[in-house]
Enzyme design. Sequence first.
Site, PDB file in Angstrom:
ATOM      1  CG  ASN A  15      -1.868   1.091   1.309  1.00  0.00           C
ATOM      2  OD1 ASN A  15      -1.881   1.969   0.440  1.00  0.00           O
ATOM      3  ND2 ASN A  15      -2.707   1.088   2.334  1.00  0.00           N
ATOM      4  CE  LYS A  36      -0.154   2.662   6.478  1.00  0.00           C
ATOM      5  NZ  LYS A  36      -1.543   3.032   6.294  1.00  0.00           N
ATOM      6  NE  ARG A  92      -6.485   0.944   0.079  1.00  0.00           N
ATOM      7  CZ  ARG A  92      -6.700   1.815   1.043  1.00  0.00           C
ATOM      8  NH1 ARG A  92      -5.781   2.023   1.960  1.00  0.00           N
ATOM      9  NH2 ARG A  92      -7.833   2.471   1.111  1.00  0.00           N
ATOM     10  CG  HIS A 117     -13.168   2.634   3.129  1.00  0.00           C
ATOM     11  ND1 HIS A 117     -13.921   3.528   3.853  1.00  0.00           N
ATOM     12  CD2 HIS A 117     -11.879   2.901   3.415  1.00  0.00           C
ATOM     13  CE1 HIS A 117     -13.113   4.326   4.547  1.00  0.00           C
ATOM     14  NE2 HIS A 117     -11.869   3.953   4.289  1.00  0.00           N
ATOM     15  CG  HIS A 160     -14.624   0.686   6.591  1.00  0.00           C
ATOM     16  ND1 HIS A 160     -13.815  -0.376   6.297  1.00  0.00           N
ATOM     17  CD2 HIS A 160     -13.786   1.708   6.916  1.00  0.00           C
ATOM     18  CE1 HIS A 160     -12.544  -0.027   6.443  1.00  0.00           C
ATOM     19  NE2 HIS A 160     -12.501   1.234   6.816  1.00  0.00           N
ATOM     20  CG  ASN A 173      -8.444   8.507  11.340  1.00  0.00           C
ATOM     21  OD1 ASN A 173      -9.220   9.174  12.020  1.00  0.00           O
ATOM     22  ND2 ASN A 173      -7.273   8.952  10.949  1.00  0.00           N
ATOM     23  NE  ARG A 188     -10.411  11.648   4.544  1.00  0.00           N
ATOM     24  CZ  ARG A 188     -10.348  10.355   4.237  1.00  0.00           C
ATOM     25  NH1 ARG A 188     -11.453   9.674   3.985  1.00  0.00           N
ATOM     26  NH2 ARG A 188      -9.192   9.748   4.157  1.00  0.00           N
ATOM     27  NE  ARG A 238      -7.393   3.681  20.393  1.00  0.00           N
ATOM     28  CZ  ARG A 238      -6.526   3.069  19.607  1.00  0.00           C
ATOM     29  NH1 ARG A 238      -6.044   1.913  19.955  1.00  0.00           N
ATOM     30  NH2 ARG A 238      -6.125   3.616  18.482  1.00  0.00           N
ATOM     31  CD  GLU A 276     -12.566  -4.729  13.044  1.00  0.00           C
ATOM     32  OE1 GLU A 276     -11.639  -5.177  13.733  1.00  0.00           O
ATOM     33  OE2 GLU A 276     -12.454  -4.535  11.818  1.00  0.00           O
ATOM     34  CD  GLU A 322      -9.338  -1.894   3.967  1.00  0.00           C
ATOM     35  OE1 GLU A 322      -8.901  -1.620   5.109  1.00  0.00           O
ATOM     36  OE2 GLU A 322      -9.683  -1.033   3.158  1.00  0.00           O
TER      37      GLU A 322
HETATM   38  P1  ADP Z   1      -7.781   3.707   9.139  1.00  0.00           P
HETATM   39  O1  ADP Z   1      -7.451   2.436   8.376  1.00  0.00           O
HETATM   40  O2  ADP Z   1      -8.804   4.563   8.487  1.00  0.00           O
HETATM   41  O3  ADP Z   1      -6.620   4.449   9.702  1.00  0.00           O
HETATM   42  P2  ADP Z   1      -8.666   1.939  11.290  1.00  0.00           P
HETATM   43  O4  ADP Z   1      -9.743   1.054  10.787  1.00  0.00           O
HETATM   44  O5  ADP Z   1      -7.337   1.352  11.580  1.00  0.00           O
HETATM   45  O6  ADP Z   1      -8.583   3.232  10.405  1.00  0.00           O
HETATM   46  O7  ADP Z   1      -9.223   2.643  12.616  1.00  0.00           O
HETATM   47  C1  ADP Z   1      -8.424   3.515  13.349  1.00  0.00           C
HETATM   48  C2  ADP Z   1      -9.302   4.187  14.389  1.00  0.00           C
HETATM   49  O8  ADP Z   1      -9.994   3.181  15.143  1.00  0.00           O
HETATM   50  C3  ADP Z   1      -8.541   4.963  15.427  1.00  0.00           C
HETATM   51  O9  ADP Z   1      -8.319   6.294  14.998  1.00  0.00           O
HETATM   52  C4  ADP Z   1      -9.482   4.939  16.616  1.00  0.00           C
HETATM   53  O10 ADP Z   1     -10.380   6.032  16.509  1.00  0.00           O
HETATM   54  C5  ADP Z   1     -10.279   3.682  16.432  1.00  0.00           C
HETATM   55  N1  ADP Z   1      -9.959   2.650  17.411  1.00  0.00           N
HETATM   56  C6  ADP Z   1      -8.957   1.765  17.387  1.00  0.00           C
HETATM   57  N2  ADP Z   1      -8.983   0.958  18.474  1.00  0.00           N
HETATM   58  C7  ADP Z   1     -10.045   1.371  19.202  1.00  0.00           C
HETATM   59  C8  ADP Z   1     -10.617   0.964  20.453  1.00  0.00           C
HETATM   60  N3  ADP Z   1     -10.095  -0.050  21.172  1.00  0.00           N
HETATM   61  N4  ADP Z   1     -11.702   1.613  20.889  1.00  0.00           N
HETATM   62  C9  ADP Z   1     -12.246   2.615  20.176  1.00  0.00           C
HETATM   63  N5  ADP Z   1     -11.752   3.057  19.005  1.00  0.00           N
HETATM   64  C10 ADP Z   1     -10.672   2.443  18.530  1.00  0.00           C
END
Ligand code: ADP
Length: 399
Positions: free
Chosen positions: A8, A15, A92, A181, A209, A212, A242, A285, A334, A385
């Site tokens: 990616n 990555k 990707r 996505h 989904h 972030n 965003r 978090r 999740e 992914e």
């Molecule tokens: P991206 O691929 O868009 O960067 P991810 O799917 O990896 O996003 O999600 C990252 C986001 O998930 C973090 O910015 C945070 O807000 C949230 N996140 C990760 N772990 C937790 C958790 N244990 N509890 C709540 N939110 C979480």
Amino acid sequence: MALALVLNSGSSSLKFQLIDPSADATQPPLASGLVEQIGEPSGAVTLKTGGEKYTVSAPIPDHAVGLSMVFDLMTEHGIGPSQVEITAVGHRVVHGGLLFSQPVVITDEILNMVRDLIPLAPLHNPANIVGIEGAMEILPDVPHVAVFDTGFFHSLPPAAALYAINAEVAAAHGVRRYGFHGTSHEYVSQQVPALIGRDPEHTRQIVCHLGNGASISAVHNGKAIDTSMGMTPLAGIVMGTRSGDIDPGIVFHLHRSAGMSIDEIDTLLNKKSGVKGISGVNDFRELRAMIEQDNQDAWLAYNIYIHNLRKYIGSYMIALGRVDAITFTAGVGENDVDVRASALQDLEVFGIEIDPERNALPNTGPRIISTDSSKVKVLVVPTNEELAIARYAVQLAGE
Ligand code: ADP
């Protein structure tokens, strides 16, 4: 063991994951890591394998050099390209425009088509191309496969894909909803029918989904019929940084009355808005910790986020007519128990009933979190992914 390398590429980063595509989705990859600050005076390569983390710091002039450093580091740890069998490389690629609905084996012609799509993704596609070229230079004898973030949404019906703007202008400049996505929405939505005991050909579902970046899709019998991201990933629900959907007139106002340049507005809406723009943080978090301190900005950001999310879920329920499942995935989807509970609170009248105990269980794999009597099943399905890309790569390489 046939392995896939999944890449990616960003403009200054790369990555990677080395994956056994036949492995269970809960298994960690054989190796993963990051090449950072490519083209800058100092760079770094990080490799994670066997529960350990290794870092090498050195200037990294381009993606090919970065990848060869990754391979050197992997070789030191017994998983270099001459020590394991890499049968395909999966890339990707952010924008496939109207040209790509499916993953493809990359040829010169394909690479030129990805180049033609640069005007639609001026930041992302050039970085993806540089990464592909670098990897093809280092691994010339292995098939390279492009998997497009937009591919799954190629099926959007015109009423969902087209904006009500001047048709000539839209056609001339490729202005339409492409969605993003897609690999995640497809990977997650494909698992749902079996989890709820339905025929995939007769399953109507909504996938949230929430990472972030965040997007929602409506999937009718395996085909996407709507999605919240648009021509760009800025549209749709509120995200970490965003804005999601806003009145387009705001852009003119900020330019004309506030004197902001187009680039400044772009940065404002993509990087300084969303949950972060209201509360100062984009990680849920941290947001949760602030809410626990009764921080009013954090509450406001959360309430705006949830209000938007519920509006989208509601609109997709109407678009689908009947909904068999609503599924949460990605970092927030999740892991954040409260976001899921708030998103679907007080919807019993629509046949949606979350079981608080099931909802509160840790995220160890796909599961149903609705009550047994809930007409609409609610699920958490971890996305992956990279694994989806690895599977496509190996499958296409074998054809
Ligand atoms: P991206 O691929 O868009 O960067 P991810 O799917 O990896 O996003 O999600 C990252 C986001 O998930 C973090 O910015 C945070 O807000 C949230 N996140 C990760 N772990 C937790 C958790 N244990 N509890 C709540 N939110 C979480």
